[in-house]
Design an enzyme around this catalytic site. Structure first.
Site, PDB file in Angstrom:
ATOM      1  N   ASP A   5       0.822  -1.199   0.000  1.00 38.56           N
ATOM      2  CA  ASP A   5       0.000   0.000   0.000  1.00 38.56           C
ATOM      3  C   ASP A   5       0.861   1.256   0.000  1.00 38.56           C
ATOM      4  O   ASP A   5       1.886   1.317   0.668  1.00 38.56           O
ATOM      5  CB  ASP A   5      -0.884  -0.029   1.257  1.00 38.56           C
ATOM      6  CG  ASP A   5      -1.774   1.176   1.381  1.00 38.56           C
ATOM      7  OD1 ASP A   5      -2.650   1.349   0.527  1.00 38.56           O
ATOM      8  OD2 ASP A   5      -1.588   1.947   2.342  1.00 38.56           O
TER       9      ASP A   5
ATOM     10  N   GLU B 210       1.244  -0.514  -5.159  1.00 35.82           N
ATOM     11  CA  GLU B 210       0.326   0.577  -5.465  1.00 35.82           C
ATOM     12  C   GLU B 210       1.125   1.857  -5.582  1.00 35.82           C
ATOM     13  O   GLU B 210       1.574   2.415  -4.575  1.00 35.82           O
ATOM     14  CB  GLU B 210      -0.728   0.730  -4.368  1.00 35.82           C
ATOM     15  CG  GLU B 210      -1.689   1.877  -4.642  1.00 35.82           C
ATOM     16  CD  GLU B 210      -2.316   2.466  -3.388  1.00 35.82           C
ATOM     17  OE1 GLU B 210      -3.436   3.004  -3.496  1.00 35.82           O
ATOM     18  OE2 GLU B 210      -1.696   2.417  -2.313  1.00 35.82           O
TER      19      GLU B 210
END
Length: 454
Positions: free
Chosen positions: A185, A231
């Site tokens: 993330d 990401e």
């Protein structure tokens, strides 16, 4: 390999408390096999005070609403026994303000004070995030700390080697629980504050070096088979820098380009995307239908025929495609950064939203009962989106060389794009008409909203 993102709380409930859980996921193996996915990405499953789970209290424990660590391992075993891999979401940039580390730091305890970033005289404490004007600095009990994603999520200080080491221990722990890899993330936010200059700034070089450490540790434990996807929501050229190290990166431009092109009725942005992101690269792109941080696919493409075209593009392009849970059913949802629940509604197994395994932890606004967006209704309709997706995943598995392929010879007119996909040994040419009328391009006749593989 075909991936599937699951928001755990919303997917499948095994104990009739309305909350999706590990056992519920394990019980839906037959659905994954029917759908054709063989890689599950779980959004954060750790101990956390929030519904979304991205503010973690304990990286070494599970959210009790989802089950115990033993339940988690049982789920992993069940997935593996059915040929399905699992990756977990790792938000390393920040923790919950209820994490023991932050509580200790607020009390002035060593070594935890140095786990976080605190205000200095030359810092601009009024600085705001460049994407939405939210403050970067937060004051509590007379102490001011850095939190890019809000005051409840203080950033960790990766200038401190102890924090780096802690993150590596977390990676090792979960690999030893049986997971096959990670979704990293906010990967470009590990180092995003210039302490010397006292302002927000991405340090891509330091970020990439950190992720190299993480991948080295993961491969020491799991071997080269470990799967990781990052990401990085940025220009393709920035994404390349991270993806070369991590091995795979979500291709946000793919999702945005196709959605916008189909809304506006011209393929030009798709062409630019394919030429910039799907040519031969030293890593795997991951094209995807959507995720928990954007509008649902069906919210922007209201006609099912448009969504069938999207899946055709997804399954005929290189890399590791990902489906956001429910996109195969046409689930709708409007994303709002201040209220994200509308894009994580319970997965509709039944037309009535009631039955064995149905999660129902929140009220639904977009995917109500008997509106057509359920597994039950799709299986009972011959031309449903779900059945089209299943046909495409079968095609994908029959052409598994696509994982390591690339796109070349992209041509187009206003409404049609054509491209060749090859891995050097195998290949085919794809013609796609995104318009609601007949098109002929390069001598190929295409019906409205048709994807044709030659």
């Amino acid at each position: 390999m075909i991936g599937y993102e699951i928001f755990v709380r919303s997917f499948a409930d095994s104990n009739d408390d309305g909350i999706g859980d590990f056992k519920g996921i394990a019980q839906k193996v037959d659905y994954f096999k029917m759908l054709g996915v063989d890689l599950i990405w779980l959004t954060p499953h750790f101990k956390s005070p929030s519904y979304h789970g991205y503010d973690i209290i304990d990286y070494f424990d599970t959210n009790v609403s989802f089950g115990t660590l033993a339940d988690f391992r049982d789920m992993v075993d069940k997935l593996h026994a059915n040929g399905i891999k699992i990756v977990i979401d790792l938000p390393f940039n920040h923790v919950s303000d209820r994490h023991p580390w932050f509580k200790a730091a607020m009390n002035g305890e060593k070594p935890y004070v140095d786990y976080f970033l605190w205000a200095q005289p030359h810092f601009n404490l009024k600085e705001k995030r460049h994407w939405d004007e939210e403050l970067l600095w937060h004051t509590r009990n007379g102490k001011t700390y850095y939190g890019v994603f809000g005051g409840s999520s203080p950033d960790l200080n990766y200038e401190n080697p102890e924090v780096v080491q802690k993150s590596l221990e977390i990676v090792e722990f979960w690999l030893k629980q049986g997971v096959d890899g990670f979704r990293f993330d906010a990967a470009k936010h590990i180092y995003d504050y210039d302490i010397k200059e006292g302002k927000f700034r991405y340090d891509h070089e330091k970020n990439v070096a950190y992720w190299q450490l993480v991948m080295d540790r993961a491969r020491q434990i799991k071997g080269e088979d470990v799967f990781a996807v990052t990401e990085v929501w940025d220009d393709p050229e920035i994404v390349d820098r991270y993806a070369k190290t991590i091995g795979c990166s979500f291709n946000f431009y793919f999702t945005e380009a196709i959605r916008e092109s189909m809304q506006h009725g011209a393929v030009y942005k798709i062409v630019d995307c394919f030429q910039r992101t799907l040519t031969k690269k030293p890593y795997l792109p991951s094209n995807f239908t959507g995720n928990h941080d954007m509008h649902r696919l069906a919210q922007l493409l209201p006609h099912e025929e448009q969504r069938k075209v999207f899946f055709g593009l997804l399954m005929t392009t290189p890399g590791v495609p990902f489906i956001y849970y429910g996109d195969e059913l046409g689930m709708k949802g409007q994303y709002d950064s201040t209220f994200t629940e509308d894009v994580i509604e319970p997965f509709p197994w039944y037309a009535s939203l009631s039955g064995e395994g149905q999660a129902f932890w929140k009220a639904v606004r977009f995917n109500r009962a008997f509106t057509g967006a359920s597994v039950e209704e799709h299986l009972n309709r011959e031309d449903s989106l779900l059945k089209e997706v299943i046909n495409w995943t079968k095609f994908r598995k029959e052409n598994d060389w696509l994982t390591n392929a690339w796109v070349e010879h992209v041509t187009h007119n206003t409404f049609t794009i054509a491209y060749t996909v090859t891995d050097g040994d195998n290949g085919f040419r794809v013609y796609v008409n995104i318009a609601g009328h007949h098109e002929t391009f390069e001598g190929v006749s295409l019906k409205a909203y048709e994807v044709k593989v030659l």
